[in-house]
Design a protein around this motif. Sequence first.
Motif, mmCIF file in Angstrom:
data_model
loop_
_atom_site.group_PDB
_atom_site.id
_atom_site.type_symbol
_atom_site.label_atom_id
_atom_site.label_comp_id
_atom_site.label_asym_id
_atom_site.label_seq_id
_atom_site.Cartn_x
_atom_site.Cartn_y
_atom_site.Cartn_z
ATOM 1 N N ALA A 294 0.813 -1.217 0.000
ATOM 2 C CA ALA A 294 0.000 0.000 0.000
ATOM 3 C C ALA A 294 0.845 1.265 0.000
ATOM 4 C CB ALA A 294 -0.932 -0.001 1.207
ATOM 5 N N THR A 295 1.993 1.246 0.661
ATOM 6 C CA THR A 295 2.819 2.461 0.736
ATOM 7 C C THR A 295 3.347 2.860 -0.640
ATOM 8 O OG1 THR A 295 3.550 1.561 2.851
ATOM 9 C CG2 THR A 295 4.631 3.538 2.080
ATOM 10 N N VAL A 296 3.761 1.855 -1.432
ATOM 11 C CA VAL A 296 4.274 2.159 -2.775
ATOM 12 C C VAL A 296 3.142 2.642 -3.683
ATOM 13 C CG1 VAL A 296 5.369 1.180 -4.831
ATOM 14 C CG2 VAL A 296 6.187 0.541 -2.558
ATOM 15 N N VAL A 297 1.982 1.988 -3.600
ATOM 16 C CA VAL A 297 0.834 2.426 -4.412
ATOM 17 C C VAL A 297 0.465 3.864 -4.062
ATOM 18 C CG1 VAL A 297 -1.578 1.999 -4.988
ATOM 19 C CG2 VAL A 297 -0.042 0.073 -4.627
ATOM 20 N N GLN A 298 0.429 4.157 -2.768
ATOM 21 C CA GLN A 298 0.093 5.505 -2.320
ATOM 22 C C GLN A 298 1.074 6.529 -2.881
ATOM 23 O OE1 GLN A 298 -2.436 6.266 -0.254
ATOM 24 N NE2 GLN A 298 -1.947 8.229 0.665
ATOM 25 N N GLY A 299 2.353 6.213 -2.810
ATOM 26 C CA GLY A 299 3.365 7.136 -3.311
ATOM 27 C C GLY A 299 3.245 7.367 -4.814
ATOM 28 N N CYS A 300 3.022 6.283 -5.572
ATOM 29 C CA CYS A 300 2.904 6.417 -7.035
ATOM 30 C C CYS A 300 1.692 7.271 -7.410
ATOM 31 C CB CYS A 300 2.778 5.038 -7.679
ATOM 32 S SG CYS A 300 4.290 4.051 -7.632
ATOM 33 N N VAL A 301 0.554 7.032 -6.757
ATOM 34 C CA VAL A 301 -0.662 7.781 -7.088
ATOM 35 C C VAL A 301 -0.471 9.266 -6.791
ATOM 36 C CG1 VAL A 301 -3.088 8.129 -6.492
ATOM 37 C CG2 VAL A 301 -2.203 5.823 -6.778
ATOM 38 N N VAL A 302 0.144 9.569 -5.664
ATOM 39 C CA VAL A 302 0.356 10.977 -5.297
ATOM 40 C C VAL A 302 1.294 11.655 -6.293
ATOM 41 C CG1 VAL A 302 1.392 12.491 -3.558
ATOM 42 C CG2 VAL A 302 -0.189 10.691 -2.870
ATOM 43 N N VAL A 303 2.349 10.965 -6.694
ATOM 44 C CA VAL A 303 3.283 11.553 -7.670
ATOM 45 C C VAL A 303 2.580 11.786 -9.007
ATOM 46 C CG1 VAL A 303 5.356 11.090 -9.038
ATOM 47 C CG2 VAL A 303 5.364 10.644 -6.593
ATOM 48 N N PHE A 304 1.775 10.824 -9.454
ATOM 49 C CA PHE A 304 1.004 11.002 -10.696
ATOM 50 C C PHE A 304 0.090 12.227 -10.577
ATOM 51 C CE2 PHE A 304 1.151 6.299 -12.152
ATOM 52 C CZ PHE A 304 2.313 6.543 -12.842
ATOM 53 N N ALA A 305 -0.567 12.370 -9.417
ATOM 54 C CA ALA A 305 -1.488 13.498 -9.221
ATOM 55 C C ALA A 305 -0.742 14.831 -9.251
ATOM 56 C CB ALA A 305 -2.238 13.336 -7.899
ATOM 57 N N VAL A 306 0.424 14.880 -8.598
ATOM 58 C CA VAL A 306 1.209 16.122 -8.572
ATOM 59 C C VAL A 306 1.630 16.508 -9.988
ATOM 60 C CG1 VAL A 306 3.400 17.141 -7.840
ATOM 61 C CG2 VAL A 306 2.025 15.830 -6.207
ATOM 62 N N VAL A 307 2.093 15.522 -10.755
ATOM 63 C CA VAL A 307 2.538 15.800 -12.132
ATOM 64 C C VAL A 307 1.366 16.311 -12.980
ATOM 65 C CG1 VAL A 307 3.431 14.760 -14.251
ATOM 66 C CG2 VAL A 307 4.434 14.162 -12.053
ATOM 67 N N ALA A 308 0.195 15.681 -12.823
ATOM 68 C CA ALA A 308 -0.970 16.098 -13.611
ATOM 69 C C ALA A 308 -1.400 17.524 -13.264
ATOM 70 C CB ALA A 308 -2.125 15.121 -13.377
ATOM 71 N N VAL A 309 -1.416 17.851 -11.988
ATOM 72 C CA VAL A 309 -1.824 19.202 -11.565
ATOM 73 C C VAL A 309 -0.823 20.249 -12.044
ATOM 74 C CG1 VAL A 309 -2.193 20.680 -9.554
ATOM 75 C CG2 VAL A 309 -3.123 18.372 -9.579
ATOM 76 N N LEU A 310 0.475 19.933 -11.933
ATOM 77 C CA LEU A 310 1.494 20.888 -12.385
ATOM 78 C C LEU A 310 1.448 21.061 -13.903
ATOM 79 C CD1 LEU A 310 4.554 20.013 -10.107
ATOM 80 C CD2 LEU A 310 2.914 21.874 -9.872
ATOM 81 N N ALA A 311 1.091 20.002 -14.626
ATOM 82 C CA ALA A 311 0.958 20.118 -16.092
ATOM 83 C C ALA A 311 -0.182 21.066 -16.445
ATOM 84 C CB ALA A 311 0.713 18.749 -16.700
ATOM 85 N N ASN A 312 -1.280 20.987 -15.708
ATOM 86 C CA ASN A 312 -2.394 21.915 -15.943
ATOM 87 C C ASN A 312 -1.989 23.352 -15.644
ATOM 88 O OD1 ASN A 312 -4.796 20.425 -16.810
ATOM 89 N ND2 ASN A 312 -4.459 19.276 -14.943
#
Length: 331
Positions: A294-312
């Motif tokens: 769960a810790t790795v999944v959590q980290g990956c999802v958060v990083v994906f979200a940060v990248v998507a928001v910064l791209a916007n």
Amino acid sequence: MTAVAVRPRWSPPPNLRLVGRRLLMVVPIILGVSILTFWVLDLIPGNAAQQLLGPEATPEQLRALELELGLDRPAVLRYLDWLGGAVTGDLGTSLVNGQSVTGLIAERMAVTAELVALAFVVSLGLAVPVALLAAYRPNRLFDRVSMLVSITGLSVANYVLALLLVLLFAVELTLFPAIGFVPLSQGVAANLHSLALPAAAIAFPLFCFYTRFLRGDLVDQLQGEDYITTARAKGIGPWQVLLRHAFRNSAFGLITVVGLNLGTLLGGTVIVEQIFALPGMGQLMLQAINTRDATVVQGCVVVFAVVAVLANLAADLLYAVLDPRIRYGSR
């Protein structure tokens, strides 16, 4: 009595205020994503201790490992511990192999970033000229063929396209490797050769979408806008009208779409990286899901979200740079 001159208070430029407001909006978005992800992972039956010990483990062994991993603690406390570390850049420790999640993501991010960048460059580099040519003479042969290809490409899922590319170019023609990744440090040509098929599997649907979107917007501009009629009345040639007037306006919509696409694109790499055995973030997240890490999944999802928001955010800023008439600060 002399009047005292009051110096005007310094006000940041509009674009700087936009960056500040958007960066403040990132915080609740990422916080919401992390809470939702943690909650969903906690609801899924099973945990990393059960996966590590297997079905033959006794309840005592399972209990002991859950205590060691901290899985016996309430979900709220586990989340707050994770959040406290994430604020300082520490995304926790893998429940399966004990490695730093931040380090694991840093190792895999380079592969995913290169794959996404390559797919973006190829798809946009092809879509823009094709859309311009199609819009220059709408409803002609080139336009009809390009729209047929676009609609067909949008109808095929990227994992199906990936398998078709493997069958054709790796198995039948043996032009490209079916799996594997060659790092950039071992040569640019070898690196691009190993990424050709996965990048094509991601780029082709994007190319189809961008072509259709840009072509449609350009045709609307050319056929219905007064400033186009004015430009033509001034004697400006059709290519200049297309490139200097219609394309300039249509580029704003394309920029917005590209920014919004990045989140979807990162999700698409999960399957493609698995098919081509690329050691990227998508493969890391799938492996973590299979092992209930769960810790790795959590980290990956958060990083994906940060990248998507910064791209916007980057798309919004580019919008303002291309059109100085936009004044975000006054909104």
